[in-house]
Scaffold this active site. Structure first.
Site, mmCIF file in Angstrom:
data_model
loop_
_atom_site.group_PDB
_atom_site.id
_atom_site.type_symbol
_atom_site.label_atom_id
_atom_site.label_comp_id
_atom_site.label_asym_id
_atom_site.label_seq_id
_atom_site.Cartn_x
_atom_site.Cartn_y
_atom_site.Cartn_z
ATOM 1 N N PRO A 102 0.820 -1.213 0.000
ATOM 2 C CA PRO A 102 0.000 0.000 0.000
ATOM 3 C C PRO A 102 0.860 1.272 0.000
ATOM 4 C CG PRO A 102 -0.894 -1.609 1.527
ATOM 5 C CD PRO A 102 0.371 -2.199 0.988
ATOM 6 N N ILE A 161 -1.403 -7.487 -6.724
ATOM 7 C CA ILE A 161 -0.608 -8.656 -7.103
ATOM 8 C C ILE A 161 -1.295 -9.414 -8.252
ATOM 9 C CG2 ILE A 161 0.451 -10.812 -6.312
ATOM 10 C CD1 ILE A 161 1.636 -8.132 -5.112
ATOM 11 N N GLU A 204 5.615 -2.856 -13.040
ATOM 12 C CA GLU A 204 7.030 -3.246 -13.163
ATOM 13 C C GLU A 204 7.941 -2.028 -13.353
ATOM 14 O OE1 GLU A 204 8.005 -6.943 -14.969
ATOM 15 O OE2 GLU A 204 5.992 -7.751 -14.597
ATOM 16 N N GLN A 210 -9.468 6.700 -32.651
ATOM 17 C CA GLN A 210 -9.811 7.857 -33.495
ATOM 18 C C GLN A 210 -10.098 7.423 -34.934
ATOM 19 O OE1 GLN A 210 -10.205 10.673 -32.013
ATOM 20 N NE2 GLN A 210 -10.568 12.020 -33.738
HETATM 21 N N1 COS Z 1 20.141 -5.643 -10.469
HETATM 22 C C1 COS Z 1 20.794 -5.981 -9.321
HETATM 23 N N2 COS Z 1 20.958 -5.134 -8.300
HETATM 24 C C2 COS Z 1 20.456 -3.894 -8.418
HETATM 25 C C3 COS Z 1 19.751 -3.471 -9.574
HETATM 26 C C4 COS Z 1 19.613 -4.410 -10.625
HETATM 27 N N3 COS Z 1 18.969 -4.091 -11.758
HETATM 28 N N4 COS Z 1 19.357 -2.186 -9.398
HETATM 29 C C5 COS Z 1 19.793 -1.816 -8.171
HETATM 30 N N5 COS Z 1 20.453 -2.857 -7.594
HETATM 31 C C6 COS Z 1 21.124 -2.866 -6.297
HETATM 32 C C7 COS Z 1 22.184 -1.777 -6.222
HETATM 33 O O1 COS Z 1 23.419 -2.247 -6.732
HETATM 34 C C8 COS Z 1 22.255 -1.493 -4.743
HETATM 35 O O2 COS Z 1 23.074 -2.440 -4.115
HETATM 36 P P1 COS Z 1 24.215 -2.007 -3.012
HETATM 37 O O3 COS Z 1 23.495 -1.261 -1.954
HETATM 38 O O4 COS Z 1 24.797 -3.284 -2.556
HETATM 39 O O5 COS Z 1 25.168 -1.137 -3.751
HETATM 40 C C9 COS Z 1 20.842 -1.744 -4.284
HETATM 41 O O6 COS Z 1 20.205 -2.549 -5.259
HETATM 42 C C10 COS Z 1 20.061 -0.470 -4.076
HETATM 43 O O7 COS Z 1 20.075 0.237 -5.322
HETATM 44 P P2 COS Z 1 19.812 1.781 -5.375
HETATM 45 O O8 COS Z 1 20.668 2.496 -4.381
HETATM 46 O O9 COS Z 1 19.918 2.180 -6.803
HETATM 47 O O10 COS Z 1 18.302 1.856 -4.862
HETATM 48 P P3 COS Z 1 17.294 3.070 -4.761
HETATM 49 O O11 COS Z 1 16.589 2.991 -3.470
HETATM 50 O O12 COS Z 1 17.964 4.347 -5.120
HETATM 51 O O13 COS Z 1 16.171 2.689 -5.855
HETATM 52 C C11 COS Z 1 15.082 2.441 -7.953
HETATM 53 C C12 COS Z 1 16.404 2.548 -7.147
HETATM 54 C C13 COS Z 1 14.228 3.686 -7.824
HETATM 55 C C14 COS Z 1 15.545 2.302 -9.386
HETATM 56 C C15 COS Z 1 14.316 1.195 -7.452
HETATM 57 O O14 COS Z 1 13.783 1.405 -6.176
HETATM 58 C C16 COS Z 1 13.220 0.766 -8.385
HETATM 59 O O15 COS Z 1 13.470 0.180 -9.435
HETATM 60 N N6 COS Z 1 11.958 1.044 -7.999
HETATM 61 C C17 COS Z 1 10.818 0.610 -8.752
HETATM 62 C C18 COS Z 1 10.367 -0.711 -8.292
HETATM 63 C C19 COS Z 1 9.290 -1.234 -9.156
HETATM 64 O O16 COS Z 1 9.501 -1.551 -10.312
HETATM 65 N N7 COS Z 1 8.078 -1.337 -8.578
HETATM 66 C C20 COS Z 1 6.987 -1.887 -9.255
HETATM 67 C C21 COS Z 1 6.567 -3.060 -8.470
HETATM 68 S S1 COS Z 1 6.533 -4.532 -9.344
HETATM 69 S S2 COS Z 1 4.803 -4.437 -10.309
#
Ligand code: COS
Length: 379
Positions: free
Chosen positions: A128, A157, A363, A336
């Site tokens: 949420p 989900i 995603e 359209q």
């Molecule tokens: N593969 C493997 N590891 C990854 C990765 C990837 N594609 N992307 C990030 N990581 C790892 C980073 O290397 C980092 O690891 P370390 O702390 O060991 O260095 C860790 O994950 C955290 O990464 P980061 O600091 O970039 O995280 P942030 O909190 O800044 O978030 C975003 C990054 C915003 C890109 C991330 O939170 C995201 O993708 N959010 C969206 C999630 C999503 O898709 N939600 C939809 C739900 S599913 S329907």
């Protein structure tokens, strides 16, 4: 460079197209209207190998490449995006995540059945209050020695009430922030696990979207995926591939709407000629086709990167960002072109327009894709 698909690719594409036209098209409007899950169709998709396409044959998968998967996703999504989201989640999030990071026991126990569609899976990250900000997990998994105690709620989900296996992301050690997050395999029927309300959605209404509640669910330690604290990386890495699947879904929604617009414009007459003879329509079709081709190239390039073990984080994000925009724009234009007929259910394009919107949200929203892309550019 070689833009030619192989004979195997063409065969997969043709099989998916045939399946979509003969098995998914009949009843798709009614399923959308009544929010009916395509249960029989999903069963057949499993039998035909569409639910575990890329899984190694030793775990009962199809052993195919990501390009084949993109081609099949496009064809299925042209007709029924509610069925293709089930396919995408099962292939790219659940099967891929387990094959890549699961133990041999986990693969034998779950993957072998998920790959054939005997059971289907769900991926549970969103909450949420944690969607884009995925590190803010409120669901907790307390380490109790030989099991974890799972408590919390997951939202939106896919396969919520039809899955048998759920990959659940939860916080074990809040002090460690994202490094304290774990991923677990939770089975349907575990005590304290409850499926919540079904969402009444704008689009992909045939897919089965629920909230999930976990109250003191005991998850055995052997159901944790990867090392302690690997859960966030598991989720990020799995979603990176998932985005290729959703990009292909968006591509399919766009190309499905485009094909319908071409067909209609050759049939419908206005001012004495088929509307396809009017430049106003021709220009729309030209723009749609150009955008779709560009989206297709981005999808196939991301798939190629994955298949050749190159980094596909940025190319997958670009594919999803662009293809989902093209899906939205193309479906609006397809409505359209159809005029008044586009606004009613029988012509399919209004449904495709509603289905397109989610590809800019799930995603990883389009804004999240821009974060992923720009971080990579500025590294
Ligand atoms: N593969 C493997 N590891 C990854 C990765 C990837 N594609 N992307 C990030 N990581 C790892 C980073 O290397 C980092 O690891 P370390 O702390 O060991 O260095 C860790 O994950 C955290 O990464 P980061 O600091 O970039 O995280 P942030 O909190 O800044 O978030 C975003 C990054 C915003 C890109 C991330 O939170 C995201 O993708 N959010 C969206 C999630 C999503 O898709 N939600 C939809 C739900 S599913 S329907």
């Amino acid at each position: 460079m070689n833009f030619q698909l192989t004979e195997e690719h063409l065969a997969v594409q043709a099989a998916a197209r045939e399946f979509a036209q003969t098995e998914l098209l009949p009843g798709v409007i009614e399923r959308d209207e009544h929010q009916k899950f395509p249960a029989e169709q999903i069963k057949k998709m499993g039998e035909l190998g569409f639910l575990g396409m890329m899984v190694d044959p030793k775990y009962n998968g199809g052993g195919m490449d990501t390009i084949s998967y993109v081609l099949a996703m496009e064809e299925i999504s042209k007709v029924d995006a509610s069925a293709s989201v089930v396919m995408s989640v099962n292939n790219s999030l659940v099967c891929w995540g387990l094959e890549k990071y699961g133990t041999e026991e986990q693969k034998q126990k779950y993957l072998t059945r998920l790959a054939t569609g005997e059971i289907i899976g769900a991926f549970c990250l969103s909450e949420p209050e944690a969607g884009s900000d995925a590190t803010s997990q409120r669901t907790t998994a307390e380490d109790k020695g030989d099991y974890y105690l799972l408590n919390g709620t997951k939202n939106w989900i896919t396969n919520g009430s039809t899955a048998s296996v759920y990959l659940v992301i939860a916080q074990t050690d809040p002090e460690k922030k994202h490094r304290g997050i774990n991923a677990f395999i939770v089975e349907r029927g575990m005590e304290g696990f409850q499926v919540g309300l079904k969402e009444n959605k704008l689009g992909i209404r045939g897919s089965d979207t629920h909230s999930l509640m976990f109250t003191d669910v005991k998850v055995p330690k052997e159901n944790r995926i990867g090392e302690d604290g690997f859960g966030f990386k598991f989720a990020m890495s799995t979603l990176a591939g998932g985005r290729i699947g959703i990009a292909a879904q968006a591509l399919g929604i766009a190309s499905g709407a485009f094909e319908l617009a071409v067909k209609y414009s050759k049939e419908r007459k206005a001012f004495g000629v088929e509307i396809a003879k009017h430049q106003a329509i021709q220009f729309k079709l030209a723009d749609m086709a150009t955008n779709i081709e560009a989206a297709r190239m981005l999808c196939l390039k991301a798939a190629f990167h994955k298949d050749t073990h190159q980094d596909y984080g940025m190319s997958g994000a670009m594919a999803k960002l662009f293809a989902s925009k093209v899906a939205m724009e193309t479906t609006v234009e397809a409505v359209q072109v159809h005029g008044g007929y586009g606004f009613v259910k029988e012509y399919h394009v209004e449904r495709l327009m509603r289905d397109a919107k989610i590809t800019q949200i799930y995603e990883g929203t389009s804004e999240i894709q821009k974060i992923v892309i720009s971080r990579e550019l500025l590294k």
